[in-house]
Design an enzyme around this catalytic site. Structure first.
Site, PDB file in Angstrom:
ATOM      1  N   TYR A 142      44.231  42.656  45.206  1.00  0.00           N
ATOM      2  CA  TYR A 142      43.238  42.411  44.154  1.00  0.00           C
ATOM      3  C   TYR A 142      43.207  40.935  43.746  1.00  0.00           C
ATOM      4  O   TYR A 142      42.180  40.420  43.333  1.00  0.00           O
ATOM      5  CB  TYR A 142      43.553  43.245  42.899  1.00  0.00           C
ATOM      6  CG  TYR A 142      42.936  44.615  42.882  1.00  0.00           C
ATOM      7  CD1 TYR A 142      43.228  45.548  43.877  1.00  0.00           C
ATOM      8  CD2 TYR A 142      42.071  45.001  41.865  1.00  0.00           C
ATOM      9  CE1 TYR A 142      42.668  46.809  43.851  1.00  0.00           C
ATOM     10  CE2 TYR A 142      41.517  46.258  41.824  1.00  0.00           C
ATOM     11  CZ  TYR A 142      41.813  47.161  42.819  1.00  0.00           C
ATOM     12  OH  TYR A 142      41.258  48.407  42.777  1.00  0.00           O
ATOM     13  N   LYS A 189      52.965  51.437  52.561  1.00  0.00           N
ATOM     14  CA  LYS A 189      52.572  51.517  53.972  1.00  0.00           C
ATOM     15  C   LYS A 189      53.536  50.615  54.733  1.00  0.00           C
ATOM     16  O   LYS A 189      53.136  49.659  55.421  1.00  0.00           O
ATOM     17  CB  LYS A 189      51.097  51.078  54.106  1.00  0.00           C
ATOM     18  CG  LYS A 189      50.478  51.322  55.443  1.00  0.00           C
ATOM     19  CD  LYS A 189      50.210  52.788  55.771  1.00  0.00           C
ATOM     20  CE  LYS A 189      49.731  52.952  57.190  1.00  0.00           C
ATOM     21  NZ  LYS A 189      49.681  54.345  57.652  1.00  0.00           N
ATOM     22  N   ASP A 221      49.142  57.210  53.390  1.00  0.00           N
ATOM     23  CA  ASP A 221      48.249  58.209  54.012  1.00  0.00           C
ATOM     24  C   ASP A 221      48.816  59.615  53.844  1.00  0.00           C
ATOM     25  O   ASP A 221      48.119  60.566  53.482  1.00  0.00           O
ATOM     26  CB  ASP A 221      47.968  57.871  55.491  1.00  0.00           C
ATOM     27  CG  ASP A 221      49.223  57.489  56.271  1.00  0.00           C
ATOM     28  OD1 ASP A 221      50.304  57.342  55.661  1.00  0.00           O
ATOM     29  OD2 ASP A 221      49.120  57.338  57.506  1.00  0.00           O
ATOM     30  N   ASP A 245      45.107  52.455  42.783  1.00  0.00           N
ATOM     31  CA  ASP A 245      43.701  52.657  42.421  1.00  0.00           C
ATOM     32  C   ASP A 245      43.166  53.889  43.143  1.00  0.00           C
ATOM     33  O   ASP A 245      42.533  54.759  42.543  1.00  0.00           O
ATOM     34  CB  ASP A 245      42.891  51.418  42.819  1.00  0.00           C
ATOM     35  CG  ASP A 245      41.420  51.572  42.486  1.00  0.00           C
ATOM     36  OD1 ASP A 245      41.131  52.014  41.355  1.00  0.00           O
ATOM     37  OD2 ASP A 245      40.576  51.265  43.333  1.00  0.00           O
ATOM     38  N   ASP A 249      42.485  58.099  41.486  1.00  0.00           N
ATOM     39  CA  ASP A 249      41.209  58.837  41.479  1.00  0.00           C
ATOM     40  C   ASP A 249      41.383  60.179  42.195  1.00  0.00           C
ATOM     41  O   ASP A 249      40.879  61.207  41.752  1.00  0.00           O
ATOM     42  CB  ASP A 249      40.108  58.039  42.202  1.00  0.00           C
ATOM     43  CG  ASP A 249      39.295  57.174  41.242  1.00  0.00           C
ATOM     44  OD1 ASP A 249      39.870  56.720  40.221  1.00  0.00           O
ATOM     45  OD2 ASP A 249      38.099  56.953  41.494  1.00  0.00           O
TER      46      ASP A 249
HETATM   47  C1  IPM Z   1      40.315  51.096  37.859  1.00  0.00           C
HETATM   48  C2  IPM Z   1      38.968  50.586  38.340  1.00  0.00           C
HETATM   49  C3  IPM Z   1      39.071  49.075  38.505  1.00  0.00           C
HETATM   50  C4  IPM Z   1      40.132  48.787  39.550  1.00  0.00           C
HETATM   51  C5  IPM Z   1      37.726  48.408  38.862  1.00  0.00           C
HETATM   52  C6  IPM Z   1      36.644  48.722  37.861  1.00  0.00           C
HETATM   53  C7  IPM Z   1      37.875  46.916  39.026  1.00  0.00           C
HETATM   54  O1  IPM Z   1      38.614  51.229  39.507  1.00  0.00           O
HETATM   55  O2  IPM Z   1      40.772  50.637  36.799  1.00  0.00           O
HETATM   56  O3  IPM Z   1      40.875  51.962  38.521  1.00  0.00           O
HETATM   57  O4  IPM Z   1      39.841  48.841  40.755  1.00  0.00           O
HETATM   58  O5  IPM Z   1      41.260  48.518  39.162  1.00  0.00           O
HETATM   59 MG    MG Z   2      39.883  52.836  40.074  1.00  0.00          MG
END
Ligand code: IPM
Ligand code: MG
Length: 373
Positions: A142, A189, A221, A245, A249
């Site tokens: 990042y 990884k 993975d 990240d 999700d």
């Molecule tokens: C998160 C979001 C952010 C990230 C984006 C909006 C930059 O997806 O906080 O998970 O990738 O960290």
């Molecule tokens: Mg995110």
């Protein structure tokens, strides 16, 4: 006690859900005799529109002075579909993480009993899941060097980590595991990436200081697969910025809705609390977005401020709203019984204010059929 809270509503549904979190905090303030002084600040697409930059200096100044930061969401489709845009809303979030040194992102994932039926995963697989993801937040790919060649034919994103960056979050993850199920899984990884090998070496070394904790390793993975196959095997997951990240999700599916996942981002002197869902532009202004992740982020903030009882009160109110089904359409479906964003916020606030009053029939009141008995 008096606390100054920097509030950054941000973009999309951010302002709507943050307002509900403020309602919950106001109820807590009243019941437990605190003062929360909100200082509003801008960040994201709304800040670009207003002042031309996604993170104005004033916002940083307000955040640095605050006891904690409550943040909504960031992002706008007009930037998502324009890869050539030089100024982007997300730069604001990345910059604030870096400027305030918010290196440790904590994302709890729980299967709420009342929501298990909402998950596409099987009940027996997810029931009882209780994971907390420790995602490194100010390093890795990042924040590495980024480049697109002059002819536009190639691009580059560098990934680097230092032992110091890995160590500070590792200690926090191991300490968290000590008051949980005493297991840390490092997700990396290391069969391919040099940075991952540094993570393994550093974490393995630190683990020797925590004899009561079991350390396991998983390639990312495989971890992505294991999260869905058998999420109960996890307690604390420790991982880098990008992997964290992605898997957070994925893990939100276990909770039944991403609209429930709260998070905290902790540094040495600042702490920011935000839902992990994004700005959900399709729902903006419609009063339909789920405010629970923002409300639970406010609970995490209270815990961080040492207000455990107050945080519990919010969590109990959230559980109650789930069991009574006073929830938004992402959980309920688009039927007439789903509640609006503000209705859910009203319920949470009311429940906190009246938590000892067993004579209140909350469900009926909030379904619009008031029957105080
Ligand atoms: C998160 C979001 C952010 C990230 C984006 C909006 C930059 O997806 O906080 O998970 O990738 O960290
Ligand atoms: Mg995110």
């Amino acid at each position: 006690m008096k606390y100054t809270i920097a509030v950054i509503p941000g973009d999309g549904i951010g302002p709507e859900v943050t307002n509900q979190a403020k309602k919950a905090l106001d109820a807590v303030a009243e019941v437990y005799d605190h003062i929360f002084l909100y200082k509003e600040a801008q960040m994201g697409a709304c800040a670009i529109d207003a002042v031309g930059t996604p993170l104005p200096d004033e916002t940083i100044a307000i955040c640095k002075k605050a006891d904690a930061i409550l943040f909504g969401a960031i992002g706008d489709p007009k930037y998502d579909n324009d890869p050539s845009a030089k100024v982007r809303p997300e730069q604001g979030l990345l910059k604030i993480r870096k400027e305030l040194g918010l290196f440790c992102n904590i994302r709890p994932v729980k299967a709420f009993d009342a929501l298990i039926k909402n998950s596409p995963l099987k009940r027996e697989i997810i029931k009882g899941t209780d994971i907390v993801i420790f995602r490194e937040l100010t390093g890795g790919i990042y924040f590495g060097k980024k480049e697109t060649s002059k002819d536009g034919q190639s691009a580059f994103d560098g990934c680097s980590y230092t032992v110091e960056e890995i160590s500070r979050i590792t200690h926090l993850a191991f300490k968290a595991a000590q008051s949980r199920k005493k297991k840390v899984t490092l997700v990396d990884k290391a069969n391919v990436l040099e940075t991952s090998r540094l993570w393994r070496k550093t974490v393995t070394e630190i683990a020797k200081e925590y004899k009561d904790i079991t350390l396991e390793y998983l390639f990312v993975d495989n971890a992505a697969m294991q999260l869905i196959l058998n999420p109960k095997q996890f307690d604390v997951i420790l991982t880098d910025n990008l992997f964290g990240d992605i898997i957070s999700d994925e893990a939100s599916v276990i909770g039944g809705s991403i609209g429930l996942l709260a998070s905290s981002s902790i540094g040495k002197t600042s702490a920011l609390f935000e839902p992990i869902h994004g700005s959900f532009p399709q729902a903006k202004g419609k009063d339909i977005a789920n405010p629970l992740a923002s409300i639970l982020s406010a609970a995490m903030m209270l815990e961080h401020l040492g207000l455990d009882e107050e945080a519990d009160a919010i969590e109990r109110a959230v559980e109650k709203s789930l069991t009574l089904g006073i929830t938004t359409e992402d959980i309920k479906g688009k039927n007439k019984y789903s509640a609006s964003t503000s209705k859910v916020g009203d319920f949470i606030s009311d429940y906190i204010l009246n938590q000892h009053d067993s004579n209140l029939n909350f469900k009926n009141i909030h379904m619009g059929q008031s029957t105080i008995i």
